[in-house]
Design a protein around this motif. Structure first.
Motif, PDB file in Angstrom:
ATOM      1  N   SER A 209       0.822  -1.207   0.000  1.00 44.66           N
ATOM      2  CA  SER A 209       0.000   0.000   0.000  1.00 44.66           C
ATOM      3  C   SER A 209       0.860   1.263   0.000  1.00 44.66           C
ATOM      4  CB  SER A 209      -0.905   0.016   1.236  1.00 44.66           C
ATOM      5  OG  SER A 209      -1.770  -1.090   1.251  1.00 44.66           O
ATOM      6  N   VAL A 210       0.244   2.349  -0.440  1.00 45.78           N
ATOM      7  CA  VAL A 210       0.840   3.674  -0.251  1.00 45.78           C
ATOM      8  C   VAL A 210       0.237   4.262   1.014  1.00 45.78           C
ATOM      9  CG1 VAL A 210       1.311   4.125  -2.693  1.00 45.78           C
ATOM     10  CG2 VAL A 210      -0.910   4.735  -1.742  1.00 45.78           C
ATOM     11  N   THR A 211       1.018   5.042   1.724  1.00 48.20           N
ATOM     12  CA  THR A 211       0.506   5.649   2.957  1.00 48.20           C
ATOM     13  C   THR A 211       1.171   6.999   3.201  1.00 48.20           C
ATOM     14  OG1 THR A 211       0.189   5.346   5.347  1.00 48.20           O
ATOM     15  CG2 THR A 211       2.233   4.480   4.412  1.00 48.20           C
ATOM     16  N   THR A 212       0.431   7.845   3.886  1.00 46.41           N
ATOM     17  CA  THR A 212       0.970   9.159   4.243  1.00 46.41           C
ATOM     18  C   THR A 212       1.612   9.154   5.620  1.00 46.41           C
ATOM     19  OG1 THR A 212      -1.173   9.851   5.163  1.00 46.41           O
ATOM     20  CG2 THR A 212      -0.753  10.357   2.842  1.00 46.41           C
ATOM     21  N   ARG A 213       1.527   8.046   6.346  1.00 47.01           N
ATOM     22  CA  ARG A 213       2.141   8.034   7.670  1.00 47.01           C
ATOM     23  C   ARG A 213       3.651   7.842   7.548  1.00 47.01           C
ATOM     24  NH1 ARG A 213       4.169   3.386   9.426  1.00 47.01           N
ATOM     25  NH2 ARG A 213       3.130   1.361   9.185  1.00 47.01           N
ATOM     26  N   PRO A 214       4.417   8.334   8.520  1.00 43.06           N
ATOM     27  CA  PRO A 214       5.881   8.165   8.472  1.00 43.06           C
ATOM     28  C   PRO A 214       6.277   6.715   8.744  1.00 43.06           C
ATOM     29  CG  PRO A 214       5.219   9.187  10.534  1.00 43.06           C
ATOM     30  CD  PRO A 214       3.987   9.132   9.693  1.00 43.06           C
ATOM     31  N   PRO A 215       7.428   6.283   8.244  1.00 43.03           N
ATOM     32  CA  PRO A 215       7.890   4.907   8.488  1.00 43.03           C
ATOM     33  C   PRO A 215       8.139   4.667   9.968  1.00 43.03           C
ATOM     34  CG  PRO A 215       9.154   5.957   6.724  1.00 43.03           C
ATOM     35  CD  PRO A 215       8.352   7.041   7.376  1.00 43.03           C
ATOM     36  N   ARG A 216       7.825   3.462  10.413  1.00 49.19           N
ATOM     37  CA  ARG A 216       8.160   3.036  11.764  1.00 49.19           C
ATOM     38  C   ARG A 216       9.557   2.424  11.754  1.00 49.19           C
ATOM     39  NH1 ARG A 216       2.304   0.101  12.498  1.00 49.19           N
ATOM     40  NH2 ARG A 216       1.067   1.980  12.958  1.00 49.19           N
ATOM     41  N   PRO A 217      10.192   2.316  12.900  1.00 54.01           N
ATOM     42  CA  PRO A 217      11.529   1.711  12.942  1.00 54.01           C
ATOM     43  C   PRO A 217      11.554   0.335  12.287  1.00 54.01           C
ATOM     44  CG  PRO A 217      11.020   2.728  15.044  1.00 54.01           C
ATOM     45  CD  PRO A 217       9.754   2.788  14.234  1.00 54.01           C
ATOM     46  N   GLY A 218      12.495   0.142  11.373  1.00 52.60           N
ATOM     47  CA  GLY A 218      12.637  -1.141  10.700  1.00 52.60           C
ATOM     48  C   GLY A 218      11.863  -1.271   9.405  1.00 52.60           C
ATOM     49  N   GLU A 219      10.936  -0.357   9.145  1.00 49.75           N
ATOM     50  CA  GLU A 219      10.165  -0.433   7.902  1.00 49.75           C
ATOM     51  C   GLU A 219      10.989   0.109   6.733  1.00 49.75           C
ATOM     52  OE1 GLU A 219       5.485  -0.233   9.209  1.00 49.75           O
ATOM     53  OE2 GLU A 219       6.500   1.662   8.774  1.00 49.75           O
ATOM     54  N   ILE A 220      10.790  -0.519   5.567  1.00 51.20           N
ATOM     55  CA  ILE A 220      11.539  -0.151   4.369  1.00 51.20           C
ATOM     56  C   ILE A 220      10.568   0.289   3.285  1.00 51.20           C
ATOM     57  CG2 ILE A 220      13.081  -1.002   2.543  1.00 51.20           C
ATOM     58  CD1 ILE A 220      14.222  -2.964   4.561  1.00 51.20           C
ATOM     59  N   ASP A 221      10.856   1.439   2.693  1.00 55.76           N
ATOM     60  CA  ASP A 221      10.020   1.970   1.624  1.00 55.76           C
ATOM     61  C   ASP A 221      10.033   1.014   0.440  1.00 55.76           C
ATOM     62  OD1 ASP A 221       8.412   3.858   0.265  1.00 55.76           O
ATOM     63  OD2 ASP A 221      10.178   4.658  -0.766  1.00 55.76           O
ATOM     64  N   GLY A 222       8.838   0.657  -0.045  1.00 48.73           N
ATOM     65  CA  GLY A 222       8.728  -0.253  -1.171  1.00 48.73           C
ATOM     66  C   GLY A 222       8.541  -1.698  -0.760  1.00 48.73           C
ATOM     67  N   ARG A 223       8.906  -2.039   0.466  1.00 50.66           N
ATOM     68  CA  ARG A 223       8.697  -3.399   0.956  1.00 50.66           C
ATOM     69  C   ARG A 223       7.496  -3.447   1.890  1.00 50.66           C
ATOM     70  NH1 ARG A 223      12.521  -5.897   5.464  1.00 50.66           N
ATOM     71  NH2 ARG A 223      11.138  -4.525   6.676  1.00 50.66           N
ATOM     72  N   ASP A 224       7.495  -2.580   2.896  1.00 44.83           N
ATOM     73  CA  ASP A 224       6.394  -2.547   3.854  1.00 44.83           C
ATOM     74  C   ASP A 224       5.259  -1.647   3.358  1.00 44.83           C
ATOM     75  OD1 ASP A 224       7.648  -4.105   6.165  1.00 44.83           O
ATOM     76  OD2 ASP A 224       9.157  -2.572   5.782  1.00 44.83           O
TER      77      ASP A 224
END
Length: 217
Positions: free
Chosen positions: A48-63
């Motif tokens: 999914s796309v989201t406007t929330r900021p990444p949480r620790p450990g999350e990777i853009d394009g994977r999570d």
């Protein structure tokens, strides 16, 4: 010596399906999704796309695909999202192009979304590719215990999640299958059984008519 003649039959092609897992927070949909993806190569996760900021450990394009509010609104206005919803102050949506590519290639797409997103998918796709599974906790008391055991949420957040859970559970009747996640292993086994049966549904076997014609001819 008699020559060996192979009787192997090519499997008729099929169209992929959109496999939705929904549940209130803490009931197990994310855990079930991750376990299903580990041992089933025919299914891929819808990122999914989201406007929330990444949480620790999350990777853009994977999570998630992390985007600005302006970019999200542009995608929504351009019709690039199959569904979208606002949850806890942030927007979440499903990009359409990659999902359609996977379906046409005969791969299944897994959705970890709520009832709002599921309703929108139903309207967008007319239900032909959609399989909806709702996961219930064994009780509200157990759901609250699971939320507290995470140790990540404050008391106000837990109270808010419990109120939201009641709303989400009220939409159980909109789903094709209802599972009670009392034992995670049993619940996962049931999810796999549903997925297997839906893959074998006649309407998804695109090459079945030609296969039977050739067999009889």
């Amino acid at each position: 010596m008699t020559a060996f003649v192979s009787t192997a039959v090519a499997t008729p092609p099929r169209r992929g399906l959109m496999f939705v897992l929904s549940s209130p927070s803490g009931a197990g949909k994310t855990t079930m999704s991750r376990r299903l993806l580990v041992d089933d190569e025919q299914i891929v996760m819808s990122v999914s796309v989201t406007t929330r900021p990444p949480r620790p450990g999350e990777i853009d394009g994977r999570d998630y695909h992390f985007v600005t509010e302006a970019e999200f609104d542009r995608m929504q206005a351009a019709g690039e999202l199959l569904e979208w919803a606002k949850v806890f102050g942030y927007k979440y949506g499903t990009p359409s192009a990659r999902v359609q590519d996977a379906l046409h290639a005969g791969r299944d797409v897994l959705f970890d979304i709520d009832w709002q997103g599921t309703q929108q998918l139903q309207q967008t796709e007319s239900g032909s590719d959609l399989v909806r599974v709702f996961i219930l906790p064994p009780s509200m008391a157990e759901l609250e215990r699971r939320l507290r055991s995470r140790g990540t949420d404050s008391e106000p957040v837990i109270a808010h999640r419990m109120r939201r859970a009641a709303t989400e559970i009220s939409h159980w009747g909109e789903y094709d299958y209802i599972l009670i996640n009392d034992d995670p292993d049993v619940c996962l086994h049931e999810i796999r059984a549903i997925l297997k049966a839906e893959r074998l549904a006649r309407r998804r076997q695109l090459g079945l008519a030609a296969f039977v014609r050739d067999m009889l001819g």
